[in-house]
Scaffold this motif. Structure first.
Motif, PDB file in Angstrom:
ATOM      1  N   SER A 245     -33.560  47.665  16.771  1.00 29.23           N
ATOM      2  CA  SER A 245     -32.526  46.873  17.429  1.00 29.23           C
ATOM      3  C   SER A 245     -31.316  47.736  17.751  1.00 29.23           C
ATOM      4  CB  SER A 245     -32.152  45.665  16.582  1.00 29.23           C
ATOM      5  OG  SER A 245     -31.309  46.057  15.530  1.00 29.23           O
ATOM      6  N   LEU A 246     -30.453  47.146  18.535  1.00 27.29           N
ATOM      7  CA  LEU A 246     -29.312  47.862  19.069  1.00 27.29           C
ATOM      8  C   LEU A 246     -28.100  46.949  18.928  1.00 27.29           C
ATOM      9  CD1 LEU A 246     -28.495  50.347  20.741  1.00 27.29           C
ATOM     10  CD2 LEU A 246     -29.082  49.056  22.780  1.00 27.29           C
ATOM     11  N   SER A 247     -27.052  47.482  18.343  1.00 25.94           N
ATOM     12  CA  SER A 247     -25.820  46.705  18.185  1.00 25.94           C
ATOM     13  C   SER A 247     -24.678  47.496  18.816  1.00 25.94           C
ATOM     14  CB  SER A 247     -25.561  46.509  16.680  1.00 25.94           C
ATOM     15  OG  SER A 247     -24.190  46.347  16.409  1.00 25.94           O
ATOM     16  N   LEU A 248     -23.782  46.790  19.482  1.00 18.24           N
ATOM     17  CA  LEU A 248     -22.632  47.483  20.089  1.00 18.24           C
ATOM     18  C   LEU A 248     -21.504  46.495  20.310  1.00 18.24           C
ATOM     19  CD1 LEU A 248     -21.489  50.082  21.492  1.00 18.24           C
ATOM     20  CD2 LEU A 248     -22.304  49.109  23.647  1.00 18.24           C
ATOM     21  N   ALA A 324     -27.922  46.696  30.842  1.00 21.47           N
ATOM     22  CA  ALA A 324     -29.302  46.619  31.327  1.00 21.47           C
ATOM     23  C   ALA A 324     -30.255  46.628  30.145  1.00 21.47           C
ATOM     24  CB  ALA A 324     -29.587  47.774  32.279  1.00 21.47           C
ATOM     25  N   VAL A 325     -30.499  45.454  29.624  1.00 22.50           N
ATOM     26  CA  VAL A 325     -31.413  45.311  28.498  1.00 22.50           C
ATOM     27  C   VAL A 325     -32.294  44.104  28.799  1.00 22.50           C
ATOM     28  CG1 VAL A 325     -29.840  43.871  27.127  1.00 22.50           C
ATOM     29  CG2 VAL A 325     -31.581  45.223  25.970  1.00 22.50           C
ATOM     30  N   ALA A 326     -33.560  44.174  28.415  1.00 21.14           N
ATOM     31  CA  ALA A 326     -34.500  43.115  28.774  1.00 21.14           C
ATOM     32  C   ALA A 326     -34.993  42.330  27.578  1.00 21.14           C
ATOM     33  CB  ALA A 326     -35.698  43.736  29.494  1.00 21.14           C
ATOM     34  N   SER A 327     -34.669  42.811  26.386  1.00 23.11           N
ATOM     35  CA  SER A 327     -35.158  42.120  25.186  1.00 23.11           C
ATOM     36  C   SER A 327     -34.173  41.032  24.786  1.00 23.11           C
ATOM     37  CB  SER A 327     -35.314  43.132  24.049  1.00 23.11           C
ATOM     38  OG  SER A 327     -34.051  43.690  23.724  1.00 23.11           O
ATOM     39  N   GLU A 328     -34.609  40.203  23.845  1.00 24.46           N
ATOM     40  CA  GLU A 328     -33.749  39.143  23.330  1.00 24.46           C
ATOM     41  C   GLU A 328     -32.419  39.734  22.881  1.00 24.46           C
ATOM     42  OE1 GLU A 328     -35.455  36.968  20.050  1.00 24.46           O
ATOM     43  OE2 GLU A 328     -33.534  36.047  19.553  1.00 24.46           O
ATOM     44  N   LYS A 339      -4.679  37.208  24.498  1.00 26.22           N
ATOM     45  CA  LYS A 339      -4.754  38.138  25.626  1.00 26.22           C
ATOM     46  C   LYS A 339      -5.784  39.226  25.413  1.00 26.22           C
ATOM     47  CE  LYS A 339      -0.771  36.785  27.820  1.00 26.22           C
ATOM     48  NZ  LYS A 339      -0.583  36.569  29.199  1.00 26.22           N
ATOM     49  N   SER A 340      -6.664  39.070  24.443  1.00 19.98           N
ATOM     50  CA  SER A 340      -7.681  40.105  24.250  1.00 19.98           C
ATOM     51  C   SER A 340      -9.005  39.467  23.849  1.00 19.98           C
ATOM     52  CB  SER A 340      -7.226  41.107  23.189  1.00 19.98           C
ATOM     53  OG  SER A 340      -7.118  40.455  21.940  1.00 19.98           O
ATOM     54  N   THR A 341     -10.065  40.227  24.077  1.00 21.48           N
ATOM     55  CA  THR A 341     -11.403  39.701  23.810  1.00 21.48           C
ATOM     56  C   THR A 341     -12.261  40.765  23.142  1.00 21.48           C
ATOM     57  OG1 THR A 341     -11.217  38.419  25.851  1.00 21.48           O
ATOM     58  CG2 THR A 341     -13.406  38.571  24.872  1.00 21.48           C
ATOM     59  N   GLU A 342     -13.013  40.331  22.125  1.00 28.40           N
ATOM     60  CA  GLU A 342     -14.001  41.211  21.505  1.00 28.40           C
ATOM     61  C   GLU A 342     -15.374  40.588  21.709  1.00 28.40           C
ATOM     62  OE1 GLU A 342     -11.142  42.693  17.801  1.00 28.40           O
ATOM     63  OE2 GLU A 342     -12.798  41.314  17.390  1.00 28.40           O
ATOM     64  N   THR A 343     -16.327  41.422  22.129  1.00 27.95           N
ATOM     65  CA  THR A 343     -17.696  40.913  22.215  1.00 27.95           C
ATOM     66  C   THR A 343     -18.603  41.851  21.432  1.00 27.95           C
ATOM     67  OG1 THR A 343     -18.413  42.113  24.209  1.00 27.95           O
ATOM     68  CG2 THR A 343     -17.230  40.044  24.549  1.00 27.95           C
ATOM     69  N   HIS A 344     -19.623  41.278  20.856  1.00 26.23           N
ATOM     70  CA  HIS A 344     -20.562  42.069  20.064  1.00 26.23           C
ATOM     71  C   HIS A 344     -21.968  41.754  20.547  1.00 26.23           C
ATOM     72  CE1 HIS A 344     -22.627  42.874  15.932  1.00 26.23           C
ATOM     73  NE2 HIS A 344     -22.741  43.904  16.736  1.00 26.23           N
ATOM     74  N   TRP A 345     -22.664  42.774  21.010  1.00 28.24           N
ATOM     75  CA  TRP A 345     -23.996  42.621  21.608  1.00 28.24           C
ATOM     76  C   TRP A 345     -25.059  43.109  20.642  1.00 28.24           C
ATOM     77  CZ3 TRP A 345     -24.699  41.622  27.186  1.00 28.24           C
ATOM     78  CH2 TRP A 345     -23.484  41.295  27.812  1.00 28.24           C
ATOM     79  N   ILE A 346     -26.072  42.280  20.441  1.00 30.48           N
ATOM     80  CA  ILE A 346     -27.163  42.631  19.528  1.00 30.48           C
ATOM     81  C   ILE A 346     -28.482  42.407  20.272  1.00 30.48           C
ATOM     82  CG2 ILE A 346     -28.149  42.200  17.253  1.00 30.48           C
ATOM     83  CD1 ILE A 346     -25.497  40.539  16.693  1.00 30.48           C
ATOM     84  N   SER A 347     -29.225  43.498  20.493  1.00 23.61           N
ATOM     85  CA  SER A 347     -30.489  43.377  21.231  1.00 23.61           C
ATOM     86  C   SER A 347     -31.637  43.803  20.341  1.00 23.61           C
ATOM     87  CB  SER A 347     -30.486  44.274  22.466  1.00 23.61           C
ATOM     88  OG  SER A 347     -29.438  43.901  23.319  1.00 23.61           O
ATOM     89  N   GLU A 348     -32.810  43.237  20.606  1.00 22.54           N
ATOM     90  CA  GLU A 348     -33.939  43.522  19.726  1.00 22.54           C
ATOM     91  C   GLU A 348     -34.562  44.889  19.970  1.00 22.54           C
ATOM     92  OE1 GLU A 348     -37.081  40.607  19.656  1.00 22.54           O
ATOM     93  OE2 GLU A 348     -37.845  41.413  17.773  1.00 22.54           O
ATOM     94  N   SER A 349     -34.583  45.317  21.244  1.00 20.84           N
ATOM     95  CA  SER A 349     -35.185  46.623  21.523  1.00 20.84           C
ATOM     96  C   SER A 349     -34.605  47.153  22.822  1.00 20.84           C
ATOM     97  CB  SER A 349     -36.715  46.498  21.631  1.00 20.84           C
ATOM     98  OG  SER A 349     -37.063  45.825  22.821  1.00 20.84           O
TER      99      SER A 349
END
Ligand SMILES: *[C@@H]1O[C@H](CO)[C@@H](O)[C@H](O)[C@H]1NC(C)=O
Ligand SMILES: *[C@@H]1O[C@H](CO)[C@@H](O)[C@H](O)[C@H]1NC(C)=O
Length: 974
Positions: A245-248, A324-328, A339-349
């Protein structure tokens, strides 16, 4: 189109189900997906660390000694190391494109296996061109590039330790990657049997003392949570590749609003999923799914399609990030401050492959995204008209009967649809002859009034050798495989089914051949019982599989190239629509523009398909949430979008259905549809006054087709959405940033606010600028302000709030016809809505609406302008195409544009039959076109300038003697 509940009902022949809410437990929450759990736990550990006063430092760093500049300096590569696994090699590759977009890629190198790295190659239109002038420079602590105008400079830095990517504009952070240190690319490893004792026992304190925590547990946690296998309900997902998995974290320190990552039933301005008072408990999930009877508000229920782009907006600037990720994938959204935003992306592969779109305006972001993934295709003109669908029109005579009733009631319609029951045992393309004995005759009867049919073709292929599609697909070995390497088998409408693997290039040409209604060259089976007026609906392409986990395909199924379904899931549906659209296009010579409606989609699908928001319910809440869903898809590239009018499930009462028609008439895609259990609800079945009101609403759509088509031209060239939320049109008006229940139609100046509640007689509309806006129906003039102002507008059932922005000129065709093709030579009305400063402009684009001749210069593209002086107003028509030949139509550069082209000639003699001018300060003394004095009528009222509200003055010039294809000027002397 349909639910599992209904499927079971059909299979078991039980009584029809009543409408029940979605079984949320049939779909995973983050805590039920091991990689999402791991990703969120990583973020929690980071937060705990920081809370307890410790430092949290990302283990990833860029090794400065390995940096290599490439492609003339616009690109660099370098080795990334993780202090946790010094022996594992990661490569970073960062590029600047010629339009300032920055691409950041990171992949594991020389690992045990290869990560899936093809998501971008499916989404991208073509390989982006790198900047000829921007050059990276390597410093002591970072690699840096600076570009842009002096006063508007973009600076991108890649900091070595820890690895952080930062895009700034004029010194202000726009996007920061890994600023919170949540980057984690799980590398491939070998499975080792773990010694149980390494896991700390939290309860017993004595045991805890002797337990040694693994050295990396501060970052990775202590358990191998779901690394090699996980079970959920009755399904076991085997993971032969192990965890990958990939976290960012992707943060926007100076932007308080984020939009995008469709498709979810929620607001356009994405509500938070983390932090104090979060609106949702779960992150937004991107995992294309068939979620029947979806609730009108949810983050974790990921509907049908996924576009991993997020836009961040402030009054200062707009930026976007395309992942550009295609997995869940799951995305947490938090606002540490307003006035600010944090996002955390977690992809399976998949690899890390991210595009930073610098903006700085919403329009520029759309252009940057369109250069990456393409703009919406210019659709066939008829597809912007009204579509009538139902599950199911049950026979060819049923279709004829419905068509007859529309004509008897003078209600325009262009397209009749057939859902799955036209096909024999749900073998798509094979007619059920019991009910459709004469398909070609039926198609021709519909085509006699220049109408079309759209017929469903789903991706599940009935596994029976008497179905030529199955037989040939099997012979050619084109089906998706299960984890054992045999043909994947699942249960869908056609019973036991197989799925064509559209990742396999061998499937493309073959599949296209199936649509050759004149027969195939090799003499094999094709759909000969079809005609050129048939277009296609691709449903269930997530893919929906009734007996699969979460009603889709097992993740360990195998696609072409050996990739697991988990790697490609979100792209799967798009490939089917792509091939179908080419099949429809290429079945005739010369090609005609195809229409394909798809339920599942991914970034780039706008190039070949329209989409709709799936199986909504006939409730006011669903009608309401359909609007932000359309807007969210639109700003994410999928402009050709709409929700089922009336709601798929249920029996909307007449008031609701009437309001829903207005919503549909102001959606890019306008289709009524209904579930098989619902009562018939074609508009002619409504009682009065509803029937007449709906007739007028549909006619209004037809009269405004020139506006819609012109908006699609622009969208197909620039990537700007067809329906535009408030923040897009007025990006500095803060009060509009969260508004998602009103929107503009293209650049036309039409502002619409559909009513989505019962019993409403008036509503408020936000006017986000110091400008006059006119009621479309009454000409009442409203005034906005720089900060934005709410005005109260009447909203009776027969006219949903519709305003024209001062400064606009709207072309329309006001003669009611039975279908849009019959309007081809109808005259035009121009409605001139003067701005406060007394001017206005508008556009009209027209072509034959079906072929690709427009790409050879066969079209007209006009500009209408009104300019005021003290004593005159001059209204003129000018050719736009000869001034902008290269940006006139999508996809081609026109070396020459000839005003006397064949299409323009065909419109010779088509008149402007009426010009209406709103907001003149007084009655003209005369109106002239050249030497001719024109007759006119004038109704006194408010002038455009000033600040009083009331009905505006209205000048009407009938038959001015002006033609739509030629240049002219009309002078009003005041
Ligand atoms: C669409 O199909 C063509 C082949 O027919 C293929 O080359 C292209 O990559 C496909 N694009 C997408 C986005 O599926
Ligand atoms: C109309 O006037 C406004 C304000 O003076 C100006 O910004 C705009 O460009 C003008 N539009 C046209 C079409 O002349």
């Amino acid at each position: 189109m349909r639910s599992l509940a209904a499927a079971l009902w059909l299979l078991l022949l039980l009584p029809a189900p009543s409408v029940v809410a979605v079984k949320e437990q049939d779909f995973k929450k983050c805590h039920e997906s091991s990689f999402c759990r791991r990703g969120r736990a990583l973020a929690d550990r980071a937060t705990e660390h920081v809370k307890s006063g410790e430092k949290w430092k990302s283990p990833y760093s860029l090794d400065a000694s390995t940096i290599v500049l490439e492609d003339g300096g616009s690109r660099f590569t370098g080795r990334v190391r993780s202090s946790l696994y010094p022996e594992i090699k990661f490569e970073l590759d960062v590029r600047v494109h010629e339009d300032g977009v920055v691409r950041v890629r990171m992949d594991e190198k020389e690992g045990l296996r290869k990560r899936y790295d093809e998501a971008a190659s499916w989404a991208l239109l073509k390989e982006p061109v790198l900047s000829p002038s921007s050059k990276w420079s390597v410093g002591k602590k970072e690699v840096k590039v600076v570009y842009g105008a002096k006063k508007d400079q973009v600076e991108v830095t890649v900091e070595f330790e820890p690895l952080v990517v930062r895009m700034k504009r004029n010194g202000k952070d726009q996007v920061v990657l890994n600023g919170q240190g949540l980057l984690h690319m799980e590398h491939f490893k070998k499975k080792v049997e773990k010694v149980e004792a390494e896991v700390p026992v939290v309860e017993g304190e004595e045991t805890q003392k002797v337990v040694q925590l693994p050295p990396n547990s501060w970052f990775e946690g202590v358990t191998e949570d779901g690394w090699w296998e996980e079970t959920w309900k009755t399904w076991t997902d085997t993971k032969p590749k192990g965890p990958e998995s990939l976290s960012l974290d992707i943060n926007f320190p100076n932007h308080g609003h984020v939009y995008g990552i469709p498709q979810h039933a929620t607001h356009l301005d994405l509500p938070t999923t983390k932090g104090e008072g979060a609106s949702f408990n779960d992150p937004y999930r991107l995992y294309n799914g068939d979620i029947f009877e979806y609730p009108a508000s949810s983050s974790s229920l990921s509907l049908y399609g996924s576009i991993p782009i997020i836009h961040a907006h402030s009054a200062d600037s707009t930026v976007a990030v395309f992942v550009a990720v295609a997995s869940e994938t799951w995305v947490d959204v938090a606002h540490p401050t307003q006035k600010s935003t944090e996002t955390h992306w977690i992809s399976e592969s998949g690899i890390l492959d991210i595009f930073l779109l610098p903006g700085p305006t919403p329009d520029q972001v759309f252009g940057q995204y369109a250069r990456l993934t393409g703009a919406v295709q210019l659709p066939p003109h008829w597809s912007l008209a009204y579509h009538q669908c139902r599950w199911n029109y049950v026979s060819s005579d049923d279709i004829r009967g419905v068509q007859k009733r529309f004509d008897e009631e003078d209600i325009p319609v262009d397209v009749f649809w057939l859902d799955i029951e036209y096909s024999e045992e749900h073998k798509y393309m094979i007619w059920e002859k019991k009910y459709f004995p004469d398909p070609i005759d039926m198609l021709n009867d519909v085509a006699a009034l220049a109408r079309k049919m759209v017929i469903i073709v789903d991706p599940h292929i009935k596994r029976t050798v008497d179905y030529p599609v199955y037989k040939e697909g099997q012979e050619l070995d084109l089906f998706v495989k299960n984890k054992q390497g045999n043909e994947f088998e699942g249960w869908c409408w056609s019973g036991s089914s197989a799925w064509i693997d559209f990742f396999n290039p061998n499937s493309w040409e073959w599949y296209k051949q199936l649509y050759k209604f004149n027969g195939r060259e090799d003499g094999k089976w094709s759909w000969t019982e079809s005609t050129s007026t048939v277009h296609i609906w691709n449903d269930m392409n997530e893919p929906a599989i009734f007996n699969g986990p979460e009603i889709t395909m097992e993740k360990d199924s195998i696609h072409y190239g050996g990739w697991e379904h988990r790697d490609v899931h979100n792209i799967n549906g798009m490939l089917f629509a792509n091939t179908t659209s080419q099949a429809v296009k290429e079945r005739t010579t010369p090609y005609n523009r195809p229409f394909v409606l798809t339920r599942s989609y991914y970034a780039g699908a706008q190039r070949f398909a329209a989409m709709w928001t799936g199986d909504n319910m006939g409730t006011w809440e669903h009608m309401a949430v359909g609007i932000p869903m359309v807007l969210s898809n639109s700003i994410s590239g999928m402009s050709f979008t709409g929700a089922d009018v009336g709601g798929f499930f249920g029996n909307p009462e007449p008031e609701m259905l009437t309001r829903w028609y207005f919503v549909g008439a102001f959606s890019p895609f306008f289709r009524a549809h209904a579930h098989i259990d619902t009562k018939r609800r074609e508009p002619y079945l409504l009682a009065e006054p509803y029937k007449s009101i709906v007739r007028e609403i549909i006619r209004l759509r037809y009269s405004l087709l020139p506006v819609w088509y012109t908006a699609f031209r622009e969208s197909s060239v620039t990537g700007l959405p067809v329906t535009r939320p408030q923040y897009v049109v007025l990006p500095k008006n803060e009060a509009g940033f969260s508004i998602d229940d009103q929107y503009y139609v293209g650049a036309s100046g039409l502002l619409v606010k559909p009513i989505t509640e019962a019993g409403i007689t008036e509503t408020t509309v936000h006017i986000g600028e110091d400008q006059v806006y006119y009621d479309f129906y009454t000409g009442h003039a409203y005034r906005g302000s720089v900060k934005g102002k709410s005005v109260t507008v009447p909203a009776p059932l027969e006219r949903g709030p519709l305003l024209i922005r001062g400064g606009s000129i709207l072309p329309s065709r006001d003669r009611p016809r039975r279908s849009s093709a019959l309007m081809k030579r109808d005259p035009f009305t121009l409605k001139v809505a003067l701005s406060q400063s007394g001017n206005a402009s508008g556009e009209l684009y027209l072509d034959d609406g079906e072929s690709y001749d427009h790409r050879e210069g066969n079209f007209i593209w006009r500009e209408f302008v009104a300019e005021s002086t003290k004593k005159t107003v001059t209204i003129s028509s000018k050719d736009l195409a000869s001034r902008n030949p290269d940006s006139a139509v999508d996809g081609v550069e026109l070396a020459i544009y000839n005003g006397g082209n064949a299409f323009a000639n065909a419109l010779d003699g088509v008149r402007v039959e009426r010009i209406v001018v709103l907001g003149l300060k007084n009655k003209p003394t005369k109106v002239t076109l050249g030497k001719a004095h024109l007759e006119f009528t004038f109704k006194d009222g408010m002038a455009a300038a000033g600040n009083k509200e009331g009905v505006a003055s209205k000048l009407t010039v009938k038959n001015p003697g002006a033609f739509i294809t030629s240049d002219w000027s009309i002078v009003l002397e005041l």
